[in-house]
Motif scaffolding. Structure first.
Motif, PDB file in Angstrom:
ATOM      1  N   LEU A   1      -3.958  -4.895   6.802  1.00  0.00           N
ATOM      2  CA  LEU A   1      -3.337  -6.187   7.111  1.00  0.00           C
ATOM      3  C   LEU A   1      -2.565  -6.173   8.425  1.00  0.00           C
ATOM      4  O   LEU A   1      -2.189  -7.222   8.939  1.00  0.00           O
TER       5      LEU A   1
ATOM      6  N   ARG B   1      10.141 -12.860   1.638  1.00  0.00           N
ATOM      7  CA  ARG B   1      10.314 -14.014   0.763  1.00  0.00           C
ATOM      8  C   ARG B   1      11.786 -14.194   0.443  1.00  0.00           C
ATOM      9  O   ARG B   1      12.485 -13.219   0.165  1.00  0.00           O
TER      10      ARG B   1
ATOM     11  N   PHE C   1       2.425  -7.026  -9.174  1.00  0.00           N
ATOM     12  CA  PHE C   1       1.633  -7.016  -7.947  1.00  0.00           C
ATOM     13  C   PHE C   1       2.470  -7.479  -6.750  1.00  0.00           C
ATOM     14  O   PHE C   1       2.330  -6.966  -5.646  1.00  0.00           O
ATOM     15  N   ALA C   2       3.346  -8.439  -7.000  1.00  0.00           N
ATOM     16  CA  ALA C   2       4.187  -8.982  -5.932  1.00  0.00           C
ATOM     17  C   ALA C   2       5.044  -7.898  -5.288  1.00  0.00           C
ATOM     18  O   ALA C   2       5.449  -8.006  -4.134  1.00  0.00           O
ATOM     19  N   ILE C   3       5.310  -6.834  -6.053  1.00  0.00           N
ATOM     20  CA  ILE C   3       6.133  -5.738  -5.551  1.00  0.00           C
ATOM     21  C   ILE C   3       5.270  -4.548  -5.128  1.00  0.00           C
ATOM     22  O   ILE C   3       5.403  -4.018  -4.028  1.00  0.00           O
ATOM     23  N   THR C   4       4.345  -4.159  -6.022  1.00  0.00           N
ATOM     24  CA  THR C   4       3.574  -2.942  -5.740  1.00  0.00           C
ATOM     25  C   THR C   4       2.581  -3.148  -4.599  1.00  0.00           C
ATOM     26  O   THR C   4       2.227  -2.212  -3.904  1.00  0.00           O
ATOM     27  N   GLU C   5       2.106  -4.362  -4.424  1.00  0.00           N
ATOM     28  CA  GLU C   5       1.179  -4.671  -3.327  1.00  0.00           C
ATOM     29  C   GLU C   5       1.834  -5.729  -2.449  1.00  0.00           C
ATOM     30  O   GLU C   5       1.241  -6.780  -2.164  1.00  0.00           O
ATOM     31  N   GLU C   6       3.031  -5.439  -2.002  1.00  0.00           N
ATOM     32  CA  GLU C   6       3.843  -6.431  -1.302  1.00  0.00           C
ATOM     33  C   GLU C   6       3.110  -7.086  -0.128  1.00  0.00           C
ATOM     34  O   GLU C   6       3.091  -8.307   0.019  1.00  0.00           O
ATOM     35  N   ALA C   7       2.459  -6.271   0.686  1.00  0.00           N
ATOM     36  CA  ALA C   7       1.833  -6.802   1.901  1.00  0.00           C
ATOM     37  C   ALA C   7       0.737  -7.811   1.551  1.00  0.00           C
ATOM     38  O   ALA C   7       0.667  -8.904   2.129  1.00  0.00           O
ATOM     39  N   LEU C   8      -0.109  -7.439   0.594  1.00  0.00           N
ATOM     40  CA  LEU C   8      -1.190  -8.329   0.183  1.00  0.00           C
ATOM     41  C   LEU C   8      -0.644  -9.585  -0.472  1.00  0.00           C
ATOM     42  O   LEU C   8      -1.116 -10.695  -0.210  1.00  0.00           O
ATOM     43  N   SER C   9       0.342  -9.374  -1.329  1.00  0.00           N
ATOM     44  CA  SER C   9       0.927 -10.492  -2.053  1.00  0.00           C
ATOM     45  C   SER C   9       1.451 -11.549  -1.080  1.00  0.00           C
ATOM     46  O   SER C   9       1.183 -12.740  -1.229  1.00  0.00           O
ATOM     47  N   VAL C  10       2.167 -11.086  -0.076  1.00  0.00           N
ATOM     48  CA  VAL C  10       2.743 -12.018   0.892  1.00  0.00           C
ATOM     49  C   VAL C  10       1.643 -12.694   1.718  1.00  0.00           C
ATOM     50  O   VAL C  10       1.670 -13.907   1.941  1.00  0.00           O
TER      51      VAL C  10
END
Ligand code: SF4
Lengths: 453, 251
Positions: A11, A433, B188-197
């Motif tokens: 990313l 966020r 997921f919002a935490i463990t895959e932070e970059a993707l989640s955002v």
């Protein structure tokens, strides 16, 4: 590398990851349009799913029937219990024929068995003849997608690569020019090769024939010019009857690329005079997966790649982020069955959004299996824990976000702490966020004041 | 509805703590529609975050508690598709309590489906003069089938849209990607932070490019994630749960 790390890397190049997302979304769009042009689409999916269920419950019977028919047709049948045996069988055939160079059309199974490096070590030249496969082979990369192996590369990358390897004009990015150069290059290889290897999409138990689907015709080209055809087939690729092909061929290409059918659906039944067909039937963990009640129907997969194209994670993290031969959602439920420790982060590389299950032509409940793998992996937390990323291992599991959010204590904590020292998960949350504003009172308190007698 | 059924209001833990106004709107909305609603006190987390993180086996206590609290009601309604799906599909087995668990799983509804399928609300009278973008949360969409998902070749339907487009003045926006995931996904919002955002940014951009005034949905977890990103980016768009819109519109 864990999935989160690899995804974060991917990313970093925003423009590229956006391009990757959009490119794959376009394919998903084509798939949508194509599937919606068939009124009986959902019925076809049901049928395909049921046929495959039947195959998996009677796999032993169908395999024996398939073998008997194939032998009758003059095909030589080999059984390989794992990748090692598979590779040894292929090598022994090549040695018997004194063959030092082979052509191979796309086969995810040989990829899974790491056949190329094995043969190369024995001094045998392997040329992948699928254009995308040839491209990644030049780059010494694995495929990043099971249907479009070089989907992660742009025209400009391929132009530069071909300039280097095939002496094409520098900077010429014209796809037909580049394809033509590859064609001329591959033609020499085709003509020089006595043995051709292909994968198998469908093996028909009733007739002992098998079908290979390609868009470039490279499987046929290889086979017809060679004296010996080695077909490598996972044992789950069986279908009962020839007429079942109608169901699967209609679903496969539409799901994969949106085409009504693959350009070539080549049927192989018996060797031409003076030629040989060898069929290598490979287990390599498949019977183990078959024995796992919750995961066995992952073996229904026909490798269309649709779950990758639709996956919002795959599209934004790329095929390599999975570190497994089969990437994407289906890879994330197959790989832990092969090595739970190595692939422990994959079932977590999902929001469980379920798009994969809805797009899958054989109706594999992919997202439910991701959920089930999570339950398995955490049981072995002690032993596989090290394979999990730091973030996963740092105890978030024991105190997940919502638990942190719940409880009035947390509300007060958030209110009174300066942003920079907020507790770890919230810190990660807060990188890009904002947190919701903590209200004066919870609903429970409000209810007690306003409604409770 | 016959004989005034009693509805148990299930308010997920993070809604209770962070979005009391949404819980209030849900309660008021149901009451306006003539329902008898009670909120059993002592509700905790339904166990979803733990289960999705791979610890379903540790949710026995919380799910048993849930069963005991809600057993007596005729219906259970919650303003969250995701928590309802968890109760329906991922409650662990409780020996001796199978019947109660089964009955709970049958009578629990996400708010919008309760309105369209149980109350059979057909024409809500109300006004909401805004351009609205609706985020179809995945667990509601593909788990509870609150709408037809874009992957399937089935007749189109959308329960939230059915309700919202009843309102005078409300302009419903069709998004470019009608039902892509926003990237919240619990842990997921935490463990895959970059993707989640990144997923959240992309989802938000779809709404913004259609110039929505209000971004709504049926799951606050997704909305919290999207709003968190919007706020950080300084975007002006307003966030409301669908219960708030409906409750505000039908005065
Ligand atoms: S799991 Fe389904 S969608 Fe994914 S590759 Fe296999 S058949 Fe295609």
């Amino acid at each position: 590398m864990s999935h989160p790390k690899a995804a974060t890397e991917f990313l970093k190049d925003q423009a590229n990851s956006q391009w990757h997302d959009e490119t794959l979304w376009m394919i998903r769009d084509k798939r949508d349009a194509s599937s919606k042009s068939i009124p009986e689409w959902e019925e076809l999916r049901n049928l395909a799913s049921e046929i495959k269920d039947n195959v998996l419950s009677n796999l032993d019977k169908y395999l024996e029937q398939f073998e008997a028919q194939a032998l009758k047709n003059g095909i030589k049948v080999h059984w390989a219990k794992d990748a090692k045996e598979h590779n040894e069988i292929v090598l022994s055939i090549l040695q018997e024929k004194n063959c030092e160079a082979i052509v191979k059309s796309k086969s995810i199974l040989t990829e899974e068995c790491h056949l190329n490096p094995y043969l190369e070590k024995q001094g045998i030249e392997v040329v992948d003849t699928d254009l995308g496969e040839r491209i990644v082979q030049f780059l010494q990369q694995p495929p990043s997608h099971i249907v479009m192996p070089a989907i992660h590369l742009k025209k400009r990358d391929i132009s530069a690569l071909f300039h280097d390897k095939l002496q094409t004009e520098k900077g010429n990015e014209d796809p037909s020019y580049l394809t033509n150069a590859a064609r001329l290059h591959l033609r020499e290889k085709f003509l020089a090769s006595k043995v051709a290897i292909t994968g198998v999409n469908f093996g028909v138990a009733e007739t002992g024939e098998f079908v290979v689907c390609t868009n470039e015709g490279n499987a046929d080209m290889g086979v017809h010019l060679a004296d010996v055809h080695i077909a490598c087939m996972g044992i789950e690729k069986i279908i009962p009857r020839r007429k079942d092909l109608g169901v699967f061929l209609r679903l496969l290409a539409r799901s994969a690329t949106g085409q009504p059918i693959t350009n070539y659906s080549s049927h192989f039944r018996s060797p031409a005079t003076g030629k040989e067909i060898h069929l290598v039937l490979v287990d390599n963990g498949r019977t183990r997966q078959l024995a796992r009640e919750k995961f066995k129907n992952s073996l229904k997969c026909i490798r269309c790649g649709a779950c990758m194209n639709t996956c919002p994670i795959y599209r934004r993290s790329g095929g390599f982020s999975y570190g497994s031969t089969v990437p994407g959602p289906i890879g994330s439920i197959l790989s832990p069955g092969l090595d739970m420790k190595k692939y422990s982060t994959l079932p977590f590389a999902s929001t469980l959004c379920g798009s994969c299950s809805d797009v899958c032509p054989v109706k594999i409940n992919i997202h439910e299996q991701l959920y089930e793998w999570r339950q398995e992996i955490t049981k072995h937390h002690g032993t596989v824990g090290k394979g999990l990323s730091m973030k996963l291992a740092s105890g978030i599991f024991k105190s997940p976000l919502a638990y942190q959010f719940s409880g009035s204590l947390m509300r007060k904590v958030i209110k009174s702490l300066p942003e920079s020292v907020i507790y770890n998960p919230l810190n990660i949350w807060g990188k890009s966020r904002d947190l919701p504003k903590a209200p004066k009172e919870s609903f429970q308190d409000w209810y007690k004041r306003n409604r409770h007698e | 509805m016959k004989k005034e059924p009693h509805i148990g209001l299930f308010i997920p833990c993070y809604v209770d703590q962070f979005y009391p106004q949404v819980a209030i709107a849900t309660l008021e909305l149901l009451e306006k529609l003539g329902c008898k609603v009670s909120y059993p006190l002592g509700q905790t987390c339904c166990g979803q975050p733990l289960a999705n993180a791979g610890y379903e086996r540790d949710t026995e206590g919380s799910s048993l508690h849930f069963i005991q609290l809600f057993e007596e009601f005729d219906y259970i309604v919650a303003p969250s598709g995701s928590c309802v799906l968890h109760v329906k599909e991922h409650f662990p087995n409780h020996p001796g309590k199978e019947k109660s668990a089964k009955s709970i799983q049958k009578k629990i509804f996400e708010l919008t489906e309760f309105l369209t399928d149980v109350l059979k609300v057909e024409n809500l009278k109300g006004t909401f003069q805004k351009k609205v973008g609706y985020h179809s949360s995945c667990h509601g969409l593909r788990g509870l089938r609150l709408a037809s998902s874009s992957e399937l070749n089935i007749p189109h339907f959308n329960k939230a849209k059915q309700l919202l487009t009843n309102l005078d003045g409300l302009e419903w926006v069709e998004l470019s990607r009608s039902d892509e995931c926003c990237g919240f996904g619990g842990t997921f919002a935490i463990t895959e932070e970059a993707l989640s955002v990144q997923m959240g940014k992309d989802r938000l951009a779809d709404h913004l490019s259609h110039e929505v005034d209000v971004l709504t949905g049926g799951d606050l977890s997704c909305l919290m994630h999207l709003e968190g990103i919007a706020k950080r980016e300084g975007q002006k768009v307003e966030f409301m749960h669908i219960a708030e819109i409906l409750n505000q519109a039908i005065r």
